[in-house]
Scaffold this motif. Structure first.
Motif, PDB file in Angstrom:
ATOM      1  N   LEU A 134      43.955  26.462  52.806  1.00  0.00           N
ATOM      2  CA  LEU A 134      43.365  27.797  52.748  1.00  0.00           C
ATOM      3  C   LEU A 134      43.164  28.353  54.159  1.00  0.00           C
ATOM      4  O   LEU A 134      43.444  29.521  54.425  1.00  0.00           O
ATOM      5  CB  LEU A 134      42.029  27.773  52.006  1.00  0.00           C
ATOM      6  CG  LEU A 134      41.281  29.105  51.993  1.00  0.00           C
ATOM      7  CD1 LEU A 134      41.967  30.104  51.079  1.00  0.00           C
ATOM      8  CD2 LEU A 134      39.843  28.896  51.583  1.00  0.00           C
ATOM      9  N   LEU A 135      42.704  27.507  55.061  1.00  0.00           N
ATOM     10  CA  LEU A 135      42.520  27.942  56.447  1.00  0.00           C
ATOM     11  C   LEU A 135      43.842  28.409  57.051  1.00  0.00           C
ATOM     12  O   LEU A 135      43.907  29.451  57.706  1.00  0.00           O
ATOM     13  CB  LEU A 135      41.915  26.819  57.294  1.00  0.00           C
ATOM     14  CG  LEU A 135      40.461  26.474  57.020  1.00  0.00           C
ATOM     15  CD1 LEU A 135      40.055  25.232  57.792  1.00  0.00           C
ATOM     16  CD2 LEU A 135      39.536  27.636  57.333  1.00  0.00           C
ATOM     17  N   LYS A 150      42.771  35.630  60.275  1.00  0.00           N
ATOM     18  CA  LYS A 150      42.688  37.088  60.190  1.00  0.00           C
ATOM     19  C   LYS A 150      41.581  37.548  59.257  1.00  0.00           C
ATOM     20  O   LYS A 150      41.130  38.680  59.341  1.00  0.00           O
ATOM     21  CB  LYS A 150      44.018  37.667  59.684  1.00  0.00           C
ATOM     22  CG  LYS A 150      45.160  37.526  60.653  1.00  0.00           C
ATOM     23  CD  LYS A 150      46.404  38.153  60.062  1.00  0.00           C
ATOM     24  CE  LYS A 150      47.582  37.966  60.998  1.00  0.00           C
ATOM     25  NZ  LYS A 150      48.823  38.502  60.432  1.00  0.00           N
ATOM     26  N   HIS A 151      41.191  36.699  58.345  1.00  0.00           N
ATOM     27  CA  HIS A 151      40.235  37.085  57.306  1.00  0.00           C
ATOM     28  C   HIS A 151      38.967  36.241  57.405  1.00  0.00           C
ATOM     29  O   HIS A 151      39.034  35.040  57.631  1.00  0.00           O
ATOM     30  CB  HIS A 151      40.861  36.897  55.918  1.00  0.00           C
ATOM     31  CG  HIS A 151      42.185  37.573  55.773  1.00  0.00           C
ATOM     32  ND1 HIS A 151      42.318  38.933  55.623  1.00  0.00           N
ATOM     33  CD2 HIS A 151      43.440  37.085  55.801  1.00  0.00           C
ATOM     34  CE1 HIS A 151      43.591  39.247  55.547  1.00  0.00           C
ATOM     35  NE2 HIS A 151      44.304  38.135  55.648  1.00  0.00           N
ATOM     36  N   GLY A 152      37.847  36.902  57.197  1.00  0.00           N
ATOM     37  CA  GLY A 152      36.589  36.169  57.164  1.00  0.00           C
ATOM     38  C   GLY A 152      36.528  35.270  55.942  1.00  0.00           C
ATOM     39  O   GLY A 152      37.014  35.636  54.869  1.00  0.00           O
ATOM     40  N   ILE A 153      35.989  34.091  56.123  1.00  0.00           N
ATOM     41  CA  ILE A 153      35.880  33.137  55.014  1.00  0.00           C
ATOM     42  C   ILE A 153      34.452  32.606  54.966  1.00  0.00           C
ATOM     43  O   ILE A 153      33.955  32.043  55.944  1.00  0.00           O
ATOM     44  CB  ILE A 153      36.846  31.939  55.196  1.00  0.00           C
ATOM     45  CG1 ILE A 153      38.290  32.406  55.281  1.00  0.00           C
ATOM     46  CG2 ILE A 153      36.663  30.934  54.064  1.00  0.00           C
ATOM     47  CD1 ILE A 153      39.272  31.293  55.592  1.00  0.00           C
ATOM     48  N   SER A 186      37.558  24.296  63.664  1.00  0.00           N
ATOM     49  CA  SER A 186      37.332  24.648  65.074  1.00  0.00           C
ATOM     50  C   SER A 186      38.262  25.742  65.607  1.00  0.00           C
ATOM     51  O   SER A 186      37.885  26.490  66.500  1.00  0.00           O
ATOM     52  CB  SER A 186      37.417  23.405  65.961  1.00  0.00           C
ATOM     53  OG  SER A 186      38.713  22.851  65.897  1.00  0.00           O
ATOM     54  N   LYS A 187      39.449  25.865  65.062  1.00  0.00           N
ATOM     55  CA  LYS A 187      40.397  26.885  65.537  1.00  0.00           C
ATOM     56  C   LYS A 187      40.287  28.196  64.756  1.00  0.00           C
ATOM     57  O   LYS A 187      41.035  29.131  64.996  1.00  0.00           O
ATOM     58  CB  LYS A 187      41.826  26.351  65.443  1.00  0.00           C
ATOM     59  CG  LYS A 187      42.081  25.174  66.361  1.00  0.00           C
ATOM     60  CD  LYS A 187      43.472  24.643  66.193  1.00  0.00           C
ATOM     61  CE  LYS A 187      43.639  23.405  67.065  1.00  0.00           C
ATOM     62  NZ  LYS A 187      44.799  22.619  66.703  1.00  0.00           N
ATOM     63  N   CYS A 215      35.108  31.842  60.237  1.00  0.00           N
ATOM     64  CA  CYS A 215      34.445  31.037  59.211  1.00  0.00           C
ATOM     65  C   CYS A 215      32.928  31.160  59.343  1.00  0.00           C
ATOM     66  O   CYS A 215      32.390  31.080  60.445  1.00  0.00           O
ATOM     67  CB  CYS A 215      34.828  29.560  59.343  1.00  0.00           C
ATOM     68  SG  CYS A 215      36.558  29.228  59.003  1.00  0.00           S
ATOM     69  N   VAL A 216      32.272  31.349  58.202  1.00  0.00           N
ATOM     70  CA  VAL A 216      30.814  31.353  58.149  1.00  0.00           C
ATOM     71  C   VAL A 216      30.419  30.326  57.093  1.00  0.00           C
ATOM     72  O   VAL A 216      30.857  30.405  55.944  1.00  0.00           O
ATOM     73  CB  VAL A 216      30.249  32.737  57.758  1.00  0.00           C
ATOM     74  CG1 VAL A 216      28.727  32.694  57.676  1.00  0.00           C
ATOM     75  CG2 VAL A 216      30.710  33.813  58.733  1.00  0.00           C
ATOM     76  N   PHE A 217      29.620  29.358  57.487  1.00  0.00           N
ATOM     77  CA  PHE A 217      29.165  28.319  56.559  1.00  0.00           C
ATOM     78  C   PHE A 217      27.899  28.795  55.868  1.00  0.00           C
ATOM     79  O   PHE A 217      26.966  29.243  56.526  1.00  0.00           O
ATOM     80  CB  PHE A 217      28.894  27.010  57.298  1.00  0.00           C
ATOM     81  CG  PHE A 217      30.128  26.423  57.909  1.00  0.00           C
ATOM     82  CD1 PHE A 217      30.984  25.651  57.153  1.00  0.00           C
ATOM     83  CD2 PHE A 217      30.443  26.658  59.240  1.00  0.00           C
ATOM     84  CE1 PHE A 217      32.138  25.116  57.706  1.00  0.00           C
ATOM     85  CE2 PHE A 217      31.585  26.130  59.805  1.00  0.00           C
ATOM     86  CZ  PHE A 217      32.442  25.356  59.035  1.00  0.00           C
ATOM     87  N   ILE A 218      27.882  28.672  54.544  1.00  0.00           N
ATOM     88  CA  ILE A 218      26.710  29.060  53.766  1.00  0.00           C
ATOM     89  C   ILE A 218      26.348  27.930  52.819  1.00  0.00           C
ATOM     90  O   ILE A 218      27.207  27.108  52.469  1.00  0.00           O
ATOM     91  CB  ILE A 218      26.952  30.368  52.983  1.00  0.00           C
ATOM     92  CG1 ILE A 218      28.078  30.205  51.952  1.00  0.00           C
ATOM     93  CG2 ILE A 218      27.249  31.527  53.945  1.00  0.00           C
ATOM     94  CD1 ILE A 218      28.273  31.395  51.034  1.00  0.00           C
TER      95      ILE A 218
END
Length: 159
Positions: free
Chosen positions: A46-47, A53-56, A77-78, A82-85
Motif C-alpha cells: 500500500l505504501l 503522494k497521498h496522505g495515509i 520512514s521514506k 503517514c499519520v499514525f492513529i
C-alpha cells in the motif's frame, strides 16, 4: 512478521472464517482472501502504491510492543504523508518516544468525555484528533486549534 491492511481482528465478518489474524501467517491470509476475491494487501505494498503522494492514516488496532512500533516506523520512514492513529493511546505515545517527529493522532469514541478529549488535544506532539461524528456539534470540540477528522459507523437496522 508482516503488517497487513485489514480492519478486523478476525476473518469472520468478511471471509466467514473463524480465524484470528494474529494467529495466521500472511500466506494463509492471502490464500483465503484471494480465493474469495477480496485480497488483503501487505502494508508495504500500500505504501508503494501511494508513491508518497497521498496522505495515509495508519490505524494501529491492537496494542503493539515497542519492537513492533519500531519496525513500523522503519517501514514508513521514506513516506512523509503517514499519520499514525489509534484508540489505544499508549501506541501513539510509545511511537513518539521512539521518534518524536512522528505524525500522530488520537482517536476517540463515545462515551469519552469532552474534558478528556480537550485535555489530550492540548499536547503539542499530537497532530490531529479522530472523532466519532457524535462530537461534531460540540462547540468546545469545534473551538480546539487542532485538525479534526470525523468518522461514522454504519449499523444495519435490526428488525
Amino acid at each position: 512478521n508482516q503488517f497487513i491492511c485489514f480492519h478486523d481482528f478476525t476473518l469472520r465478518r468478511i471471509f466467514k472464517k473463524n480465524l484470528s489474524i494474529k494467529n495466521l501467517n500472511y500466506s494463509k491470509i492471502k490464500e483465503i482472501s484471494t480465493k474469495l476475491g477480496k485480497p488483503v494487501p501487505l502494508f508495504k505494498d500500500l505504501l508503494k502504491i501511494s508513491k508518497n503522494k497521498h496522505g495515509i492514516f495508519i490505524e494501529i488496532k491492537p496494542l503493539f510492543s515497542k519492537p513492533l512500533l519500531k519496525k513500523l516506523i522503519v517501514e514508513t520512514s521514506k513516506f512523509t504523508k503517514c499519520v499514525f492513529i489509534s484508540f489505544k493511546h499508549e501506541n501513539i505515545f510509545q511511537l513518539l518516544s521512539i521518534n518524536k517527529s512522528t505524525k500522530v493522532g488520537l482517536s476517540f469514541c463515545p462515551p469519552t468525555s469532552i474534558k478528556k478529549i480537550i485535555e489530550k488535544s492540548n499536547d503539542p506532539k499530537i497532530n490531529c484528533l479522530i472523532l466519532d461524528k457524535s462530537y461534531l456539534k460540540n462547540e468546545k470540540i469545534q473551538k480546539l486549534k487542532i485538525e479534526k477528522y470525523y468518522y461514522t459507523i454504519k449499523k444495519k437496522n435490526r428488525i
